[in-house]
Design an enzyme around this catalytic site. Structure first.
Site, PDB file in Angstrom:
ATOM      1  N   ARG A 298       0.822  -1.209   0.000  1.00 35.41           N
ATOM      2  CA  ARG A 298       0.000   0.000   0.000  1.00 35.41           C
ATOM      3  C   ARG A 298       0.855   1.258   0.000  1.00 35.41           C
ATOM      4  NH1 ARG A 298      -4.998  -2.009   4.005  1.00 35.41           N
ATOM      5  NH2 ARG A 298      -6.117  -3.091   2.324  1.00 35.41           N
ATOM      6  N   TYR A 442      -6.395  -1.292  -6.794  1.00 40.87           N
ATOM      7  CA  TYR A 442      -5.722  -2.471  -6.245  1.00 40.87           C
ATOM      8  C   TYR A 442      -5.004  -2.167  -4.933  1.00 40.87           C
ATOM      9  CZ  TYR A 442      -1.390  -1.298  -9.076  1.00 40.87           C
ATOM     10  OH  TYR A 442      -0.291  -0.724  -9.667  1.00 40.87           O
ATOM     11  N   GLU A 443      -4.690  -3.244  -4.240  1.00 41.45           N
ATOM     12  CA  GLU A 443      -4.164  -3.171  -2.861  1.00 41.45           C
ATOM     13  C   GLU A 443      -5.129  -2.449  -1.926  1.00 41.45           C
ATOM     14  OE1 GLU A 443      -1.923  -5.104  -2.412  1.00 41.45           O
ATOM     15  OE2 GLU A 443      -1.025  -5.297  -4.387  1.00 41.45           O
ATOM     16  N   GLY A 444      -6.410  -2.558  -2.205  1.00 41.47           N
ATOM     17  CA  GLY A 444      -7.432  -1.926  -1.380  1.00 41.47           C
ATOM     18  C   GLY A 444      -7.885  -0.624  -1.990  1.00 41.47           C
TER      19      GLY A 444
END
Length: 591
Positions: A298, A442-444
């Site tokens: 992140r 992506y990655e949250g």
């Protein structure tokens, strides 16, 4: 076509002058040699590699994309990508920040962040491959058994192998409690892993001899939900505990996705059919290892936002200085020319200054977080390590959420400056818009970051990271209260920080009556938090400018951009505050 030039002067200003990194890093355990001379040398070499090797492959990689061979389930990356990775690994970049015990160089995370920024500005799609390996390195280093560190970690660190994160499934995106991939014991300590994962970056490619997949799965006795998740290491080619490599494992890429952007990055559907894997960490504790990977990823994706914004700024600034269109409203600035450069127009300057404010302020904020990672890992005092970890944990969703969203704004404004020329391939702006779009997902997603920030980091953890950060801002404001040159910034910054604390308490009170208030407030709260954090970064930048090595023009540019930020961007917090205070009642059911 973009022509990337690493912004070394501003990187050094942020790292050394604003954040005092040399003093911080050389006082850490094992950091005696991490002085400015060493860091400058690494930055210079990183600039050479990214400008000369990666940047020329950016447009061609986007045009060519990756090639999937269905018969062999293999992926060929765009021309030049594999050779660039070979140079990258041979140069020792794969292990730049990894521990010396794992075969790395043990250099600071803050330095790694700047090298990553250069990589992603030059070629975002290529940079995804080492990003995934970095996440695997962190997970194995923190949670793997000794033999896994010896066998898997060292070969990822030296670049012989690469790593992935295999989390998402068709029915389980952000809700990992729904995942179905299973892992059944073989009786010898290994497991048979079966399931399908989607959206797996670098899941298959031609860079390395082996690809080490870190896979989330359920053991037969797993409890329901996210508490029943385990993590396993599942290599493309089987690996024995003595390090010897065996036959091809029963896993394969079933397809690659055809995407809007980052086309040089292979995004794969990965099928596991009783593939041999080994448990990482205790059974049913895979989320701990996953969050180790996710925190690194992140922060890395936040840096992608910063990097793409930097590339957009460079391209649009060059164009604005060269493109002749119309005359300035106050009269010709270049009467000998048929028209003035478009930079004379106030709104073009607004678009450029918006980009500069987000890029240069974001760089300070991201580096501040990376330094907390270094402090947490290697400071001799336990309380200092603990506080740094709490602050880092708090800052990560802000950096990931805000810098990826501001990248959308920066690339939009950059393309707008080019006008119709920005919409065509030739100048590279439309690629930046497309490449930037994924980073808020992506990655949250941004919404996941916002819920993590407000729901977990602030409410569940009682705002410990926020308290550290507000205390830091308060100490800065108090220290510079008598500085006349900073007076236009200190008052608004102090007021915004006070409002931040009050707003947080108000949300907490309303959420006790109705938990839905958290979801209604979260994204606006993330923006509010991010804009105040950037204001702090800009105030620190102005405070550091006069004593820095920046040119006279560079120092004035810092003051001018800070004034622009405080006058035209920081006031956005009032809009977000009003939205938060409107509450969940203004979000009715949608049929």
């Amino acid at each position: 076509m973009t022509n990337y030039k690493a912004p070394l002067d501003d990187m050094r200003f942020a790292l050394f002058d604003v954040l005092g990194a040399e003093d911080v890093l050389t006082r850490l355990d094992g950091g005696e040699a991490h002085n400015r001379e060493l860091i400058d040398a690494v930055l210079d070499e990183s600039a050479r590699f990214t400008e000369q090797v990666l940047a020329p492959l950016n447009a061609s990689g986007d045009a060519e994309g990756c090639h999937y061979d269905k018969a062999t389930a293999t992926v060929t990356t765009p021309k030049g990508f594999k050779e660039a990775y070979r140079q990258y690994a041979e140069g020792g970049w794969t292990g730049l920040t990894a521990s010396e015990a794992a075969g790395g160089q043990g250099l600071p995370a803050a330095l790694g962040l700047l090298t990553k920024e250069m990589i992603d500005s030059a070629n975002t799609a290529w940079g995804i491959y080492p990003l995934l390996s970095h996440g695997a390195i962190d997970a194995i280093a923190h949670h793997g058994d000794d033999w896994q560190k010896e066998v898997f970690l060292k070969r990822i660190v030296d670049g012989t192998w690469t790593g992935t994160m295999c989390l998402t499934e068709p029915q389980a995106g952000s809700d990992l409690g729904l995942l179905k991939t299973r892992a059944e014991p073989n009786g010898d300590g290994s497991y048979r892993v079966t399931g399908t994962k989607i959206f797996i970056s670098a899941g298959e490619h031609d860079f390395a001899e082996n690809i080490v997949h870190l896979v989330l799965a359920r053991l037969p006795d797993a409890p329901a939900g996210s508490r029943g998740i385990s993590m396993l290491v599942v290599p493309k080619f089987k690996v024995n505990k003595d390090g010897s490599v065996g036959e091809r494992n029963t896993l394969a890429a079933g397809a690659i996705e055809h995407k809007m952007g980052i086309k040089g990055s292979a995004t794969c559907v990965m099928n596991f059919d009783e593939a041999e894997g080994w448990l990482i960490g205790p059974p049913h504790k895979g989320l701990m290892a996953m969050f180790t990977m996710m925190n690194a990823a992140r922060l890395g994706v936040g840096v992608q936002g910063l990097a793409i914004s930097e590339a957009a700024l460079q391209g649009s600034l060059r164009y604005a200085l060269e493109r002749l269109q119309m005359r300035a409203l106050s009269g010709p600035k270049l009467p000998e020319k048929p028209a003035d450069p478009i930079v004379v127009h106030p709104d073009v300057r607004r678009m450029l200054l918006t980009q500069r404010a987000f890029v240069e302020g974001g760089r300070v904020l991201a580096l501040h977080a990376a330094l907390q990672s270094d402090i947490e890992a290697r400071h001799p005092d336990a309380d200092t390590r603990k506080n740094a970890g709490e602050l880092l944990s708090f800052l990560i969703p802000i950096i990931k959420g805000l810098l990826t969203e501001t990248a959308q704004e920066c690339t939009k404004e950059a393309l707008q400056i080019f006008g119709g020329h920005g919409y065509i391939v030739e100048h590279g702006m439309e690629q930046l818009v497309r490449d930037a779009r994924i980073i808020t997902l992506y990655e949250g997603t941004t919404q996941i970051q916002a819920l993590d920030l407000l729901g977990r980091k602030v409410m569940q953890l009682q705002g410990v990271g926020l308290k550290h950060f507000l205390a830091e801002i308060g100490a800065f404001c108090q220290a510079h209260a008598g500085d006349e040159s900073l007076k236009p910034l200190i008052g608004p910054l102090s007021a915004a920080a006070t409002t931040w604390g009050e707003l947080t308490r108000d949300i907490a009170a309303r959420a006790q009556a109705n938990p839905e208030e958290l979801g209604a407030a979260a994204v606006d709260y993330l923006y509010f938090s991010g804009y105040v954090a950037l204001a702090y970064a800009w105030a620190r930048s102005v405070a550091a400018a006069d004593g820095s090595r920046l040119s006279t023009a560079g120092k004035q540019a810092k003051r001018d951009t800070a004034a622009f930020y405080f006058a035209r961007i920081l006031p956005r917090i009032h809009l977000h505050k009003a939205a938060i205070e409107a509450g969940v009642a203004t979000l009715p059911d949608v049929a």
